[in-house]
Each structure stands twice: as structure tokens, then as C-alpha cells.
Design a protein around this motif. Structure first.
Motif, PDB file in Angstrom:
ATOM      1  N   GLU A 208      17.916 -46.933 -18.037  1.00 43.81           N
ATOM      2  CA  GLU A 208      18.966 -46.110 -17.445  1.00 43.81           C
ATOM      3  C   GLU A 208      18.445 -45.488 -16.149  1.00 43.81           C
ATOM      4  OE1 GLU A 208      22.158 -45.953 -18.549  1.00 43.81           O
ATOM      5  OE2 GLU A 208      22.091 -45.115 -16.533  1.00 43.81           O
ATOM      6  N   PHE A 209      19.311 -45.394 -15.148  1.00 45.01           N
ATOM      7  CA  PHE A 209      18.852 -44.861 -13.857  1.00 45.01           C
ATOM      8  C   PHE A 209      19.607 -43.604 -13.450  1.00 45.01           C
ATOM      9  CE2 PHE A 209      18.014 -49.445 -13.864  1.00 45.01           C
ATOM     10  CZ  PHE A 209      16.654 -49.467 -13.577  1.00 45.01           C
ATOM     11  N   LEU A 210      20.182 -42.902 -14.430  1.00 48.29           N
ATOM     12  CA  LEU A 210      20.993 -41.745 -14.043  1.00 48.29           C
ATOM     13  C   LEU A 210      20.149 -40.514 -13.748  1.00 48.29           C
ATOM     14  CD1 LEU A 210      21.188 -40.004 -16.919  1.00 48.29           C
ATOM     15  CD2 LEU A 210      22.916 -41.739 -17.386  1.00 48.29           C
TER      16      LEU A 210
ATOM     17  N   GLU B 225      19.890 -36.347 -13.645  1.00 44.52           N
ATOM     18  CA  GLU B 225      20.462 -35.139 -14.224  1.00 44.52           C
ATOM     19  C   GLU B 225      21.296 -34.456 -13.148  1.00 44.52           C
ATOM     20  OE1 GLU B 225      17.741 -32.562 -16.242  1.00 44.52           O
ATOM     21  OE2 GLU B 225      16.769 -34.228 -17.269  1.00 44.52           O
TER      22      GLU B 225
ATOM     23  N   LYS C  66      12.105 -50.096 -14.449  1.00 44.19           N
ATOM     24  CA  LYS C  66      12.404 -48.666 -14.560  1.00 44.19           C
ATOM     25  C   LYS C  66      11.242 -47.820 -14.020  1.00 44.19           C
ATOM     26  CE  LYS C  66      13.820 -44.701 -15.886  1.00 44.19           C
ATOM     27  NZ  LYS C  66      15.045 -43.985 -15.654  1.00 44.19           N
TER      28      LYS C  66
ATOM     29  N   LEU D 161      10.476 -43.872  -5.912  1.00 44.56           N
ATOM     30  CA  LEU D 161      11.170 -42.657  -5.452  1.00 44.56           C
ATOM     31  C   LEU D 161      10.186 -41.492  -5.349  1.00 44.56           C
ATOM     32  CD1 LEU D 161      14.447 -43.043  -7.545  1.00 44.56           C
ATOM     33  CD2 LEU D 161      14.218 -43.282  -5.064  1.00 44.56           C
TER      34      LEU D 161
ATOM     35  N   ILE E 199       8.968 -39.156  -1.998  1.00 41.38           N
ATOM     36  CA  ILE E 199       8.909 -37.684  -1.948  1.00 41.38           C
ATOM     37  C   ILE E 199       7.509 -37.222  -1.551  1.00 41.38           C
ATOM     38  CG2 ILE E 199       9.173 -35.559  -3.300  1.00 41.38           C
ATOM     39  CD1 ILE E 199      11.198 -37.135  -5.047  1.00 41.38           C
TER      40      ILE E 199
ATOM     41  N   PHE F 118      16.113 -39.464  -0.532  1.00 36.28           N
ATOM     42  CA  PHE F 118      14.843 -39.101  -1.185  1.00 36.28           C
ATOM     43  C   PHE F 118      13.730 -38.842  -0.181  1.00 36.28           C
ATOM     44  CE2 PHE F 118      14.554 -38.842  -5.772  1.00 36.28           C
ATOM     45  CZ  PHE F 118      15.899 -38.943  -6.065  1.00 36.28           C
ATOM     46  N   LEU F 119      14.115 -38.225   0.910  1.00 34.34           N
ATOM     47  CA  LEU F 119      13.120 -37.843   1.918  1.00 34.34           C
ATOM     48  C   LEU F 119      13.235 -36.353   2.228  1.00 34.34           C
ATOM     49  CD1 LEU F 119      13.208 -40.872   4.432  1.00 34.34           C
ATOM     50  CD2 LEU F 119      11.370 -40.263   2.857  1.00 34.34           C
ATOM     51  N   HIS F 120      13.620 -35.567   1.225  1.00 39.24           N
ATOM     52  CA  HIS F 120      13.681 -34.121   1.448  1.00 39.24           C
ATOM     53  C   HIS F 120      12.363 -33.500   1.019  1.00 39.24           C
ATOM     54  CE1 HIS F 120      17.933 -34.510   2.153  1.00 39.24           C
ATOM     55  NE2 HIS F 120      18.052 -35.157   1.012  1.00 39.24           N
TER      56      HIS F 120
ATOM     57  N   GLY G  58       7.375 -30.190  -4.381  1.00 38.94           N
ATOM     58  CA  GLY G  58       6.824 -31.231  -5.261  1.00 38.94           C
ATOM     59  C   GLY G  58       7.881 -31.610  -6.279  1.00 38.94           C
TER      60      GLY G  58
ATOM     61  N   CYS H  50      11.315 -36.766 -15.831  1.00 39.57           N
ATOM     62  CA  CYS H  50      11.089 -38.201 -15.613  1.00 39.57           C
ATOM     63  C   CYS H  50       9.935 -38.519 -14.658  1.00 39.57           C
ATOM     64  CB  CYS H  50      12.370 -38.843 -15.096  1.00 39.57           C
ATOM     65  SG  CYS H  50      13.764 -38.521 -16.164  1.00 39.57           S
ATOM     66  N   PHE H  51      10.030 -38.084 -13.399  1.00 38.99           N
ATOM     67  CA  PHE H  51       9.018 -38.518 -12.423  1.00 38.99           C
ATOM     68  C   PHE H  51       7.578 -38.162 -12.850  1.00 38.99           C
ATOM     69  CE2 PHE H  51      11.982 -38.654  -8.435  1.00 38.99           C
ATOM     70  CZ  PHE H  51      12.640 -39.730  -8.990  1.00 38.99           C
TER      71      PHE H  51
ATOM     72  N   PHE I  47      14.300 -27.486 -12.282  1.00 42.88           N
ATOM     73  CA  PHE I  47      13.562 -28.412 -11.405  1.00 42.88           C
ATOM     74  C   PHE I  47      14.422 -28.936 -10.264  1.00 42.88           C
ATOM     75  CE2 PHE I  47      14.666 -32.929 -12.095  1.00 42.88           C
ATOM     76  CZ  PHE I  47      15.491 -32.843 -13.212  1.00 42.88           C
ATOM     77  N   LYS I  48      15.741 -28.818 -10.418  1.00 40.76           N
ATOM     78  CA  LYS I  48      16.674 -29.133  -9.337  1.00 40.76           C
ATOM     79  C   LYS I  48      18.009 -28.493  -9.693  1.00 40.76           C
ATOM     80  CE  LYS I  48      18.597 -33.488 -10.892  1.00 40.76           C
ATOM     81  NZ  LYS I  48      18.902 -34.843 -10.493  1.00 40.76           N
TER      82      LYS I  48
ATOM     83  N   ARG J 230      12.938 -25.178   0.058  1.00 43.64           N
ATOM     84  CA  ARG J 230      13.838 -26.344   0.069  1.00 43.64           C
ATOM     85  C   ARG J 230      14.463 -26.569   1.436  1.00 43.64           C
ATOM     86  NH1 ARG J 230      13.325 -29.436  -4.735  1.00 43.64           N
ATOM     87  NH2 ARG J 230      12.857 -27.983  -6.398  1.00 43.64           N
TER      88      ARG J 230
END
Ligand code: UGA
Length: 455
Positions: free
Chosen positions: A152-154, A156, A208, A215, A219, A253-255, A259, A264-265, A324-325, A414
Motif C-alpha cells: 500500500e502506498f497511502l 496518513e 514498497k 522518498l 527529504i 518531497f523536497l520540503h 527530519g 513508515c519512513f 509527525f505531520k 517548516r
């Protein structure tokens, strides 16, 4: 089609609710009876925009149900998705803990009836599909199954959109029969021309990890560029603009930030490193990405310390955002929980606000003073730190923020605001990847006496 999900966690719930919306009859099994009771009433145990209405719709149409009873949900199923947790192992060695996956396989094996496709939806190391197949056949030798991997690639916070508008569906299965069954599961997406990648289970499993690692690499790369920008007097916002306009690179994905975090990551990059080492094909780039990410969090500690004049003892920091986000209540591996404790150990007091993450945060860091709104958090603060870019922090009444604080120092991890806006508002502004901001605004800063060094 009858579909069963084992595990009503993030992936199981979102996928189950969306597949019931595709017209399938979906049952979700979970071992936690309170969770099942809550879900049966259409209440979501997690904060995910759009999920609750979808649960209620599915329940209302009698296409979505929840149970603790495996006997009720497994025998009838055409497809069983295993969507249980695969946390990092307690040994702390980075390997994924597969005990929940294997235990699910053992429990469901004797209950299977007729041809069934068992699918690993959880993120699992290469070889797990084969092992699940081995376990099921060991427990129930006469069973007619194929085991597939369908990662799955969804994301949050955007999970429903991601599930219903995926960039691709990856199906790892050796048999044509299983491939066809899974295509049927995703028929509406297939008809909408979503690309399907049909491959073997090992490739699907690795795809996966490779996606998340790539990604995470983007970052960490941009975070290092931001740090270099600070050192040479460049502006990371313009750099990213220039970089992302190259179509081969792309702007996503360049913001830069404090960290990457989340469930997941951090876990998946570590797990990939271990898998690769174990197979004698080390992924040195990903090993470095993990190190760079840890260093970025440590750098944020120094950034805050220096903004506070090199000494945090007895001072107060207002923290906006702990998850975390944005758009999630998930605090797993949230940068705040690496950055704040070392500062608190040195005597920094924290007043924090988060739109949805505070209940769990109180349990994890009870020493923090939790506030009902961002302005309350800023009361008598020596600095404010924007940690998570929730929308409600994008348009703060900066006059009001300033009026609450002991001194106007704004640390923006941010890059939500700009030096120009902050200069106008009379803040001493610290952000990521913009070297000149501190000296540029030094004249406006009321407490120039304390010395600030460079990072
Ligand atoms: C991530 C992937 O984006 C999903 O594709 C994947 O399905 C999911 O992991 C998973 O494996 O289940 P998620 O962890 O929900 O999704 O969140 P992201 O939006 O990817 O953000 C991860 C972290 O990276 C956050 O801490 C975020 O703040 C940070 N980030 C993201 C940055 O610092 N900069 C960026 O440009 C993007």
C-alpha cells in the motif's frame, strides 16, 4: 466479492472502507474488542479525514462489518488481506517484527475454504509472502491458496484520496489466478486506467521499501542542501524551485524540515538497510539517509538552543504542532519527540499546542504544559517553535502571538512563513535553509546582548 482484512489498523481500515465503497463485501477482524465495538458504531479509532463517513456509509449499506470472530470472517472470503502491524523489532536492530503476520497466517490457515488468495498488505521484508505460504500449507496441507504481496502506498492524512487515486497498483503473485483475482478487487481503478504492475512477490515487497527509501532520500537530500544554503548564504526555497522545475527531478518531497518521522519512513529505511546487509548487497545510500535524518533532528536541537541565546535553562518554549505531520494524530517517530527531550533535560520548559495530537502526547511527555490554543501556548514564552505545519498555524495573528511572548523569537522548522513577513511583524526569525535571516533581522531583535554562534 467477499474480502476480509486481518488487522483494523491504519492500512486495514482505510483499505477495507474504500474497497467496500468499490462494492465489495468487506469484513475487518481485529483482536481488540473495544476497537471492534467502536468501529461497528461507525466511529474511527484514528484521526483520518474522510474515514468516518466512509465507515458509516459501508456499515449502512451492509457492505462493511467488524468482528473479533475469525470463524465468521475467514471461510467465506475470496481474498484475505493481512494488514497487521510490522513494527521495528524490540531488539532495536532495525529488523521488522513479523510475529503478528506469522501468527495471523497460523490462525487463519485452518479456517480457509475453497480457493482463497491471501495477501500481505503490511510492509514486510522480502521473502515474507513465501514464508506465509509455507506456514499456511504446513498448518493446512489440503488448502487451495495463493499468497500474494500487494503493498500500500497511502499517506496518513490523505489516505482515502491516495487509495482511490493511486499512482499504481503493485501485485506480486506467481499465479495468473491470483493476479486476476486481485485485478478484480481493484476493478474500478483498473477501469480508470490506473497502471498495474504485475510481478512476483519478492519484487512487490521490495518495491514498497524502495519507494519509501527513495522518498526519504529526497527529504534527506534537501535537508542537507538547506543546511548548505545556511552556510553559504543561499535560499533553499529558491533552490528547491530551481531544482524541482527539472521534470526528471520534480518538485514533490523536497520540503526541508526537522527530519522525516512517522510510522513508515524511519522503520522502513532501517529495515531495508538490514535486509540489504543480510543479503550481502548493502544499500549505502539508504544507510546514509538514516544517519542524515538523525543528524537533522540533532541539528534542530542546536538551532533552538542557539535561537535562545545558547542557554535554554529556565526559559520557556512554545511549541506549535507535535504530530509527525499535519492531518494525523500519529506521534510515532515525530521529530518533536527527539528534539524536545534533550532541551527539557537542560531545563527548558515547554508549552505546546496540537490540534489533535495532545491526548496521546500527554501520555508520552507529561512534563509538557498543554494548551487549548496556539496563543495560550505563547504566553510568557521566550521563543515559539513551529514544529508541524498544521493549516491553523499558517495564518497566525502574529501581533497577538508577539503580545503574549516575553521576547519575539520565532523558530519556523517548516518554513511556513517568510523572512519578509516576520521582519514586518517584528520577529527575530529563524527558519531552515536561509542563512542571512538572523543577521538581517538582528537590528529588530530586542535582546541583542546574548551571543549567537553559527550551527
Ligand atoms: C509515507 C509515504 O509517503 C506513503 O507513500 C507510504 O504509503 C507510507 O509512508 C507507508 O509506508 O505506509 P506517511 O508516513 O503517511 O507516508 O507520510 P509522508 O507524507 O510521506 O511524510 C513522512 C515524513 O516526511 C513526515 O515527517 C513529513 O513531515 C516528512 N516530509 C515529507 C518532509 O520533511 N519533507 C517533504 O517534502 C515530505
Amino acid at each position: 466479492m467477499k474480502i476480509t482484512f486481518v488487522g483494523a489498523g491504519y492500512v486495514g481500515l482505510v483499505s477495507g472502507a474504500c474497497l467496500s465503497d468499490f462494492g465489495h463485501e468487506v469484513t475487518c477482524i481485529d483482536t481488540n474488542p473495544e476497537k471492534i465495538e467502536l468501529l461497528s458504531r461507525g466511529k474511527s479509532p484514528i484521526y483520518e479525514p474522510g474515514l468516518e463517513p466512509l465507515l458509516q456509509k459501508g456499515i449502512g449499506l451492509k457492505r462493511l462489518s467488524f468482528t473479533t470472530d475469525w470463524n465468521q470472517a475467514i471461510p467465506e472470503a475470496d481474498v484475505v488481506f493481512i494488514a497487521v502491524g510490522t513494527p521495528s523489532s524490540r531488539r532495536g536492530d532495525g529488523y521488522a517484527d513479523l510475529s503478528y503476520v506469522y501468527s495471523a497466517a497460523r490462525t487463519l490457515a485452518p479456517l480457509l475454504k475453497g480457493y482463497t488468495v491471501v495477501v500481505n498488505k503490511s510492509t514486510v521484508p522480502v521473502g515474507t509472502a513465501r514464508e506465509v505460504s509455507r506456514i499456511i500449507k504446513e498448518v493446512n496441507p489440503s488448502t487451495d491458496i495463493d499468497v500474494a504481496s500487494n503493498p500500500e502506498f497511502l499517506r496518513e492524512g490523505a489516505a482515502i484520496y491516495d487509495f482511490t487515486h493511486p499512482d499504481r497498483i503493485v501485485i506480486g503473485a506467481d499465479s495468473e489466478r491470483a493476479q486476476e483475482k486481485l485485478k478484480e478487487v481493484y476493478r474500478p481503478l483498473y477501469l480508470a486506467n490506473t497502471p498495474f504492475v504485475a510481478t512476483n512477490p519478492e519484487t512487490a515487497e521490495l518495491t514498497k521499501y524502495a519507494s519509501n527509501a527513495f522518498l526519504a532520500t529526497k527529504i534527506s537530500f534537501v535537508n542537507e542542501m538547506a543546511n548548505l544554503c545556511e552556510a553559504v548564504g543561499a535560499h533553499v526555497g529558491d533552490l528547491v524551485h530551481g531544482l524541482g522545475l527539472d521534470k526528471r527531478i520534480g518538485p514533490k518531497f523536497l520540503h526541508p524540515g526537522p527530519g522525516y518521522g512517522g510510522s513508515c519512513f524511519p522503520k522502513d529505511t532501517l529495515s531495508l538497510v538490514r535486509i540489504a546487509q543480510e543479503h550481502g548487497a548493502p544499500t549505502r545510500i539508504v544507510e546514509t539517509v538514516v544517519e542524515v535524518n538523525n543528524a537533522q533532528k540533532a541539528r534542530m536541537v542546536r538551532k533552538i538552543r542557539q535561537a535562545l541565546g545558547g542557554n535554554e535553562s529556565g526559559k520557556t518554549l512554545a511549541v506549535l504542532g507535535l504530530t509527525f505531520k499535519p492531518e494525523t494524530d500519529d506521534l510515532r517517530e515525530a521529530p518533536a519527540f527527539s528534539i524536545l527531550p534533550p532541551l527539557m533535560e537542560k531545563g527548558l520548559r515547554i508549552r505546546a499546542h496540537d490540534p489533535v495530537g495532545m491526548i496521546e502526547a500527554k501520555r508520552l511527555l507529561p512534563e509538557i504544559f498543554y494548551c487549548g490554543n496556539p496563543y495560550e501556548a505563547c504566553e510568557e514564552a521566550d521563543a515559539v517553535c513551529l514544529m508541524t505545519e498544521w493549516n491553523q498555524y499558517r495564518a497566525l495573528d502574529l501581533e497577538r502571538v508577539k503580545s503574549k511572548m516575553r521576547q519575539p523569537i520565532f523558530i519556523d522548522l517548516r518554513n511556513v512563513y517568510t523572512p519578509e513577513i516576520m521582519k514586518q511583524a517584528g520577529f527575530y526569525y529563524v527558519s531552515i535553509g536561509k542563512k542571512d535571516v538572523m543577521t538581517l533581522l538582528e537590528s529588530q531583535w530586542p535582546q541583542k546582548k546574548e551571543k549567537r554562534g553559527s550551527l
